[in-house]
Design a protein around this motif. Structure first.
Motif, PDB file in Angstrom:
ATOM      1  N   ARG A   1      -1.161   0.847   2.075  1.00  0.00           N
ATOM      2  CA  ARG A   1      -0.645   1.524   3.280  1.00  0.00           C
ATOM      3  C   ARG A   1      -1.693   2.530   3.743  1.00  0.00           C
ATOM      4  NH1 ARG A   1       1.072   4.707   6.982  1.00  0.00           N
ATOM      5  NH2 ARG A   1       3.283   4.778   7.589  1.00  0.00           N
TER       6      ARG A   1
ATOM      7  N   TYR B   1      -0.929  -6.233  -4.614  1.00  0.00           N
ATOM      8  CA  TYR B   1      -0.547  -4.858  -4.288  1.00  0.00           C
ATOM      9  C   TYR B   1      -0.362  -4.693  -2.778  1.00  0.00           C
ATOM     10  CZ  TYR B   1      -1.532  -2.153  -8.659  1.00  0.00           C
ATOM     11  OH  TYR B   1      -1.509  -1.574  -9.912  1.00  0.00           O
ATOM     12  N   ARG B   2       0.572  -3.806  -2.424  1.00  0.00           N
ATOM     13  CA  ARG B   2       0.676  -3.341  -1.033  1.00  0.00           C
ATOM     14  C   ARG B   2      -0.341  -2.225  -0.824  1.00  0.00           C
ATOM     15  NH1 ARG B   2       6.075  -3.823  -2.514  1.00  0.00           N
ATOM     16  NH2 ARG B   2       6.180  -1.630  -3.104  1.00  0.00           N
TER      17      ARG B   2
ATOM     18  N   SER C   1      -0.593  -1.670   7.377  1.00  0.00           N
ATOM     19  CA  SER C   1      -0.511  -2.024   5.955  1.00  0.00           C
ATOM     20  C   SER C   1      -0.936  -3.472   5.759  1.00  0.00           C
ATOM     21  CB  SER C   1       0.911  -1.808   5.429  1.00  0.00           C
ATOM     22  OG  SER C   1       1.802  -2.710   6.050  1.00  0.00           O
TER      23      SER C   1
ATOM     24  N   LEU D   1       5.420  -8.468  -4.881  1.00  0.00           N
ATOM     25  CA  LEU D   1       5.441  -8.093  -3.471  1.00  0.00           C
ATOM     26  C   LEU D   1       6.793  -8.430  -2.869  1.00  0.00           C
ATOM     27  CD1 LEU D   1       1.992  -9.454  -2.245  1.00  0.00           C
ATOM     28  CD2 LEU D   1       2.609  -7.085  -2.792  1.00  0.00           C
TER      29      LEU D   1
ATOM     30  N   THR E   1      -1.326  -6.641   2.306  1.00  0.00           N
ATOM     31  CA  THR E   1      -1.082  -7.003   0.907  1.00  0.00           C
ATOM     32  C   THR E   1      -2.276  -7.833   0.470  1.00  0.00           C
ATOM     33  OG1 THR E   1       0.169  -8.839   1.774  1.00  0.00           O
ATOM     34  CG2 THR E   1       1.449  -7.002   0.908  1.00  0.00           C
TER      35      THR E   1
ATOM     36  N   ARG F   1       6.799  -9.108   0.439  1.00  0.00           N
ATOM     37  CA  ARG F   1       6.335  -9.651   1.719  1.00  0.00           C
ATOM     38  C   ARG F   1       5.159 -10.575   1.423  1.00  0.00           C
ATOM     39  NH1 ARG F   1       4.881  -3.622   3.719  1.00  0.00           N
ATOM     40  NH2 ARG F   1       6.827  -3.279   2.630  1.00  0.00           N
TER      41      ARG F   1
ATOM     42  N   ASN G   1       5.196   4.248  -1.068  1.00  0.00           N
ATOM     43  CA  ASN G   1       4.881   2.872  -0.668  1.00  0.00           C
ATOM     44  C   ASN G   1       5.669   1.846  -1.495  1.00  0.00           C
ATOM     45  OD1 ASN G   1       3.545   1.040   0.992  1.00  0.00           O
ATOM     46  ND2 ASN G   1       1.771   0.873  -0.358  1.00  0.00           N
TER      47      ASN G   1
ATOM     48  N   PHE H   1       2.354  -4.326   9.844  1.00  0.00           N
ATOM     49  CA  PHE H   1       1.939  -5.161   8.714  1.00  0.00           C
ATOM     50  C   PHE H   1       0.921  -6.196   9.207  1.00  0.00           C
ATOM     51  CE2 PHE H   1       3.257  -8.788   5.735  1.00  0.00           C
ATOM     52  CZ  PHE H   1       2.318  -8.411   4.790  1.00  0.00           C
TER      53      PHE H   1
END
Ligand code: MTE
Length: 318
Positions: free
Chosen positions: A137, A134-135, A143, A67, A145, A69, A298, A285
């Motif tokens: 979206r 995983y992200r 979004s 990731l 994570t 973020r 993404n 986010f």
């Protein structure tokens, strides 16, 4: 380029165990009973304390998927969900507890060597779980994570033994209007369905999710089995799957039937292709509330862009 994919047993304990699980274990070492932590998490966020697969968690983290973020807290993701079967708003998590996730089986049919009905715990016994960060979206421009646990969709495709004529994999969610009030609204084309190509289904990123945050996932996430396709808008990641059908023709999905001009088949994330009613350039986010720039596929282009090189005339991004 050869990329060495490390196996779970090659990963150091500190790398294999995400910080949130590691901290839980430290708390255990400090004398807190495991049962009380899990029971608390179950009550607070809607987990199923009696889930027979609980002993399979936590699974080793696959550090190939990184990731850019922080993780979104379960406190947030488990209370802000899209699960239209339980209502067309985000606060469905309590209602979703009506879903009975055992007994549960998945019918695998269509263009396969032999149709099978697999009890979910028999399926889990056949495969090796791993954790992936995983992200996600959503097409609605938010979004998150999540540390998902599960197994590659490619493993299910291998178990299904599709015939050479199969070009698409069609997924279907449970249908039970007695427990899912949304399904009593007849203007929706229930049951929820989604479709991917065989090439997408066997791409290494396509992930069948069984758990989140180091335990069987809460019902509102789509227990006991959901899809996660991190390069596509979130509506492709169908929840609570009961049927997987291999087909030569592409059937229309739930969203394509409902609003064909807004939610297409391919639905790959692209900041430059606006939704008819809003821009897709940025996303909110959920972990921090910040607006972040949205990335093509993404941010997963290195894994999936090659799937689409020959399809320039298709509406790949809606
Ligand atoms: N699957 C089913 N069966 N029903 C749904 O309403 N919503 C989709 C997807 N899968 C949905 C579904 C949408 S729009 C998104 S963004 C994600 O689930 C949301 O997943 P989450 O609630 O775990 O964040």
């Amino acid at each position: 380029m050869f990329v060495h994919r490390r196996r779970g047993w090659e990963i150091k304990e500190s790398a294999a165990t995400p910080e949130w699980a590691y901290l839980n274990r430290r708390q255990l070492a400090l004398g807190l009973a495991a049962g009380s932590i899990i029971a608390f998490a179950g009550r607070a966020l809607g987990g199923d304390e009696a889930d027979p697969s609980a002993g399979l968690y936590p699974a080793a983290n696959n550090d190939r998927y990184v990731l850019d973020r922080p993780l979104t807290d379960e406190e947030i993701t488990a209370r802000y969900n899209n699960f239209y079967e339980f209502g067309s708003h985000k606060e469905i998590w309590e209602r979703a507890q009506e879903l009975k996730v055992r007994p549960w089986s998945v019918l695998v049919d269509g263009l396969v060597e032999a149709e099978q009905t697999i009890a979910i715990d028999d399926l889990f016994a056949k495969i090796r779980f791993e954790e992936r960060l995983y992200r996600h979206r959503c097409v609605e421009a938010w979004s998150m994570t999540v540390p998902w646990t599960g197994f590659p969709l490619a493993d299910l495709v291998a178990l299904a033994k599709p015939l050479a004529s199969a070009k698409y994999v069609v997924f279907q969610t449970f249908m039970d209007p007695d427990i899912a009030p949304g399904q009593r609204q007849s203007w929706y084309p229930w049951p929820y369905t989604e479709v991917v190509t065989i090439a997408e289904a066997t791409n290494e990123l396509a992930f069948l999710v069984t758990g989140a945050y180091g335990k069987p996932m809460a019902k509102q996430f789509g227990a006991p089995l959901r899809l996660h396709l991190p390069w596509k808008y979130g509506f492709k990641s169908i929840k609570s799957i009961v049927r997987v059908t291999f087909a030569e023709e592409r059937p229309k999905t739930y969203w394509e039937t409902l609003v064909p001009d807004e939610y297409g088949f391919w639905a790959n994330v692209n900041p430059e292709v606006s939704h008819p009613r809003w821009s897709q350039a940025t996303e909110r986010f959920l972990a921090t509330g910040e607006r972040l720039p949205t990335q093509l596929y993404n941010g997963y282009g290195e894994f999936v862009a090659s799937l689409y090189t020959g399809l320039k005339n298709e509406p790949l991004f809606m």
